[in-house]
Scaffold this active site. Structure first.
Site, mmCIF file in Angstrom:
data_model
loop_
_atom_site.group_PDB
_atom_site.id
_atom_site.type_symbol
_atom_site.label_atom_id
_atom_site.label_comp_id
_atom_site.label_asym_id
_atom_site.label_seq_id
_atom_site.Cartn_x
_atom_site.Cartn_y
_atom_site.Cartn_z
ATOM 1 N N TYR A 44 0.796 -1.229 0.000
ATOM 2 C CA TYR A 44 0.000 0.000 0.000
ATOM 3 C C TYR A 44 0.829 1.280 0.000
ATOM 4 O O TYR A 44 0.329 2.321 0.406
ATOM 5 C CB TYR A 44 -0.946 -0.006 1.206
ATOM 6 C CG TYR A 44 -1.856 -1.203 1.237
ATOM 7 C CD1 TYR A 44 -2.594 -1.570 0.118
ATOM 8 C CD2 TYR A 44 -1.973 -1.984 2.385
ATOM 9 C CE1 TYR A 44 -3.424 -2.675 0.133
ATOM 10 C CE2 TYR A 44 -2.810 -3.095 2.410
ATOM 11 C CZ TYR A 44 -3.534 -3.438 1.286
ATOM 12 O OH TYR A 44 -4.356 -4.538 1.303
ATOM 13 N N SER A 118 -3.939 -6.046 8.260
ATOM 14 C CA SER A 118 -4.655 -6.493 7.077
ATOM 15 C C SER A 118 -3.727 -7.338 6.186
ATOM 16 O O SER A 118 -3.166 -8.324 6.646
ATOM 17 C CB SER A 118 -5.232 -5.283 6.339
ATOM 18 O OG SER A 118 -6.181 -5.677 5.385
ATOM 19 N N TYR A 119 -3.532 -6.954 4.912
ATOM 20 C CA TYR A 119 -2.636 -7.743 4.055
ATOM 21 C C TYR A 119 -1.222 -7.771 4.619
ATOM 22 O O TYR A 119 -0.478 -8.732 4.405
ATOM 23 C CB TYR A 119 -2.624 -7.157 2.639
ATOM 24 C CG TYR A 119 -1.883 -8.019 1.631
ATOM 25 C CD1 TYR A 119 -2.562 -8.978 0.884
ATOM 26 C CD2 TYR A 119 -0.511 -7.868 1.428
ATOM 27 C CE1 TYR A 119 -1.890 -9.772 -0.039
ATOM 28 C CE2 TYR A 119 0.159 -8.657 0.499
ATOM 29 C CZ TYR A 119 -0.529 -9.603 -0.226
ATOM 30 O OH TYR A 119 0.134 -10.398 -1.136
ATOM 31 N N TRP A 166 -11.801 -3.857 -2.171
ATOM 32 C CA TRP A 166 -10.338 -4.013 -2.058
ATOM 33 C C TRP A 166 -9.689 -3.734 -3.411
ATOM 34 O O TRP A 166 -8.677 -3.042 -3.501
ATOM 35 C CB TRP A 166 -10.022 -5.425 -1.568
ATOM 36 C CG TRP A 166 -8.592 -5.653 -1.161
ATOM 37 C CD1 TRP A 166 -7.714 -4.747 -0.652
ATOM 38 C CD2 TRP A 166 -7.880 -6.894 -1.228
ATOM 39 N NE1 TRP A 166 -6.492 -5.340 -0.391
ATOM 40 C CE2 TRP A 166 -6.576 -6.662 -0.733
ATOM 41 C CE3 TRP A 166 -8.229 -8.178 -1.633
ATOM 42 C CZ2 TRP A 166 -5.611 -7.669 -0.646
ATOM 43 C CZ3 TRP A 166 -7.265 -9.192 -1.546
ATOM 44 C CH2 TRP A 166 -5.975 -8.933 -1.057
ATOM 45 N N ASP A 254 -14.407 -6.528 12.950
ATOM 46 C CA ASP A 254 -13.490 -6.640 11.814
ATOM 47 C C ASP A 254 -13.873 -7.822 10.941
ATOM 48 O O ASP A 254 -14.210 -8.902 11.435
ATOM 49 C CB ASP A 254 -12.056 -6.816 12.316
ATOM 50 C CG ASP A 254 -11.069 -6.957 11.177
ATOM 51 O OD1 ASP A 254 -11.210 -6.232 10.174
ATOM 52 O OD2 ASP A 254 -10.168 -7.817 11.277
ATOM 53 N N HIS A 289 -12.709 -2.891 10.436
ATOM 54 C CA HIS A 289 -11.539 -2.791 9.571
ATOM 55 C C HIS A 289 -11.344 -1.345 9.121
ATOM 56 O O HIS A 289 -12.213 -0.742 8.515
ATOM 57 C CB HIS A 289 -11.711 -3.698 8.356
ATOM 58 C CG HIS A 289 -10.421 -4.196 7.810
ATOM 59 N ND1 HIS A 289 -9.669 -5.159 8.443
ATOM 60 C CD2 HIS A 289 -9.718 -3.856 6.699
ATOM 61 C CE1 HIS A 289 -8.586 -5.408 7.746
ATOM 62 N NE2 HIS A 289 -8.583 -4.625 6.684
#
Length: 570
Positions: A44, A118-119, A166, A254, A289
């Site tokens: 990101y 997250s990722y 996403w 989440d 989230h």
């Protein structure tokens, strides 16, 4: 001791074993000799302080003050790094290679710790699955334990809202130039971003223009049930190889909560060494989230609910410092926020010791009775995929990561007024009830269709009659046996285990519990055509109306709540 100065090396080349060069920013404290390293691998944009620091809850300068070097790397195919981005596919090998490279640097003392949300949690767990020497601990936050169940799909249904948002918000935009996208693809992304609700309404889901925007979507839609494709990128299958301490941070609202809890339990029970199994810690707030504030859904949980009040940076640094110093972290094993009472509690484990299952029976009169029975009966409704039950609250970030206006505990009046939603309600509770753990519906049901979804939601009803959602779940009937799709025999009674999700919640005396049962929750989940057409390829021509039957009373559907000692009333 604060670092008086520090230096930053921008875009350092980190060679992978296949020759691809990933690039990292390296933050070094002004100290003599090598130091432990905190590593964040993200898709990101490492140059964004918002994404690299604020969202993950760790301030880099404070880490430098504490004596750590910090390395923030763009993952393969993202921003400054070379290669082609294929979500999850390269993260185990690239994480292993990055840790090995760090061990060769003169600023690293041989201890590497990974962190992020997250990722970025996925990059940690996949790296740990490769068991690289020197990786001592991970701190995965708001992340999954695998990338089929609970990430791309849930209960066999595609998490449509998440997957599309996403792609629209985070994955596709930086790839436009790298992939040399056509004007048509750029126009498509602009249109989808302008009206994401309309984007989720497009049929069929599997379209060449969308796959041109996000080529990896082709594989995700080609594997609608768990198989070898998903197993190859599932870190939960490798807990036994992971010799790492863990600080697992999640949120009750989440989308990846169950993965966070599974990572905590899995490493506590299966990690490679006794020390690693012992050094697992859990923090769960009321968060959703992208939103770690006290404001969730329709309500406010108080100042203490905010992640800023908890100071996640301090928790990270105590955890990493302790592991670096070969001592026990000064942290509770489980720090848990109980909604309802809006209080934090430090527990020796999760779920809390003494938690026991409580079975609730559904009645033909719309009742929900604790340890009850009642005469066998059938409740019915009609489900039409052309008019799905709209998503209202729950573990979602609709309509977007940094918006989340539809996530968390939301008023259910509009849902409960529909004639395609069964509503069952308990009497007012004579005493407060503490629910702590996973809520499961053992559903006995039949459908006139070859396939359908079963959805359920637990709510709390206050003294004024306002019903607010707590947890909800879904199961796709064709995958009720796991593996390959098996059609229903119309009218035949079937048994389903339908997990609604986990929570820590105090229901006060005088309030009531309510259960909703329906067959859709759109656009959080994709529409089931209620035929054996592939949902990803379905159009309205494939839709069929289904008559749904839910069996209640003795021998029928049961709701099982994990009831804990009343430890959260203060």
């Amino acid at each position: 001791m604060r670092a008086a100065t520090y230096t930053v090396r921008r875009n350092a080349d980190v060679p992978m074993s296949d020759g691809v060069r990933l690039r990292a920013d390296i933050w070094l404290p002004d100290r003599d000799g090598p130091v432990p390293v905190l590593l964040e691998r993200m898709p990101y944009d490492k140059s964004s302080s918002f994404m690299a620091q604020h969202i993950v809850g760790l301030e880099i300068v404070r880490a430098l003050d504490a004596g750590f070097a910090v390395v923030v790397q763009d993952t393969r195919g993202r921003y400054a790094s070379e290669g082609t981005f294929d979500p999850f596919a390269h993260e185990a090998a690239d994480g292993r290679d990055t840790v090995a490279w760090l061990l060769e640097q003169d600023f690293c003392n041989g201890d590497v710790f990974m962190y992020g949300a997250s990722y970025i949690g996925a990059t940690q767990l996949l790296a740990a699955s490769a068991a690289p020497e020197g990786l001592r601990a991970v701190a995965p936050q708001l992340t999954g334990s695998g990338y089929y169940e609970g990430w791309t799909y849930r209960g066999g249904a595609l998490q449509l809202g998440f997957v599309l948002l996403w792609i629209i918000e985070s994955l596709a935009p930086p790839d436009l130039d790298r992939r040399r996208s056509t004007d048509e693809v750029r126009t498509l992304l602009a249109e989808l971003a302008r009206d994401p609700w309309r984007a989720m309404d497009r049929l069929p889901i599997r379209r060449t223009d969308l796959e041109a925007l996000a080529p990896y979507l082709r594989d995700w839609l080609a594997h609608p049930s768990r198989d070898g494709f998903w197993d190859a990128i599932d870190p939960s299958l490798a807990y036994g190889r992971m010799d790492v301490a863990g600080l697992h941070i999640g949120g009750w609202n989440d989308i990846f909560l169950e993965g966070t809890l599974r990572n905590y339990r899995g490493l506590s029970e299966q990690a490679a060494t006794e020390e690693a199994r012992r050094l697992q810690y859990l923090v769960v707030g009321p968060w959703s989230h992208g939103n770690l504030s006290g404001w969730q859904g329709d309500g406010w949980h108080g100042y203490d609910a905010d992640a800023g009040a908890l100071d996640l940076t301090a928790m990270h640094l105590e955890f990493f410092s302790a592991i670096a110093e070969r001592r026990e972290p000064d942290l509770p094993k489980a720090r848990i926020f109980f909604t309802g009472s809006n209080t934090w509690h430090d527990l020796p484990s999760w779920p809390p010791p003494g938690t026991t299952p409580s079975s609730w029976t559904l009645g033909a009169d719309g009742s929900l009775v604790r340890e009850g029975a009642g005469e066998p009966a059938t409740l019915t409704y009609r489900s039409d995929p052309a008019n799905p039950v709209p998503t209202t609250g729950g573990a979602t970030f609709l309509p977007g990561l940094l918006v989340g206006r539809n996530s968390g505990p939301k008023d259910q009046a509009g849902i409960e007024a529909r004639d395609d939603v069964l509503v069952l309600t308990s009497a007012p509770l004579a005493a407060g009830l503490t629910i702590a753990g996973e809520v499961v519906l053992h559903l006995e049901a039949a459908s006139s269709a070859e396939d359908c979804d079963w959805t359920a939601r637990l709510t709390e009803v206050d003294g004024a009659g306002r019903s607010v959602g707590l947890v909800d779940g879904i199961v796709r009937a064709r995958y009720r046996h796991g593996g390959e799709a098996v059609p229903l025999r119309p009218g035949r009674r079937e048994s389903y285990r339908l997990p609604l999700g986990s929570l820590a919640h105090v229901v006060p005396a005088g309030h009531r519990l309510r259960l909703q049962i329906a067959s859709s929750n759109f656009p959080r989940f994709d529409r089931n055509p209620q035929t054996m057409a592939e949902p990803a390829d379905a159009t309205p021509d494939d839709f069929a109306v289904a008559d749904q039957s839910v069996f209640v009373g003795a021998g029928g559907t049961r709701l099982v709540l994990p009831v804990a000692p009343n430890l959260a009333t203060g």
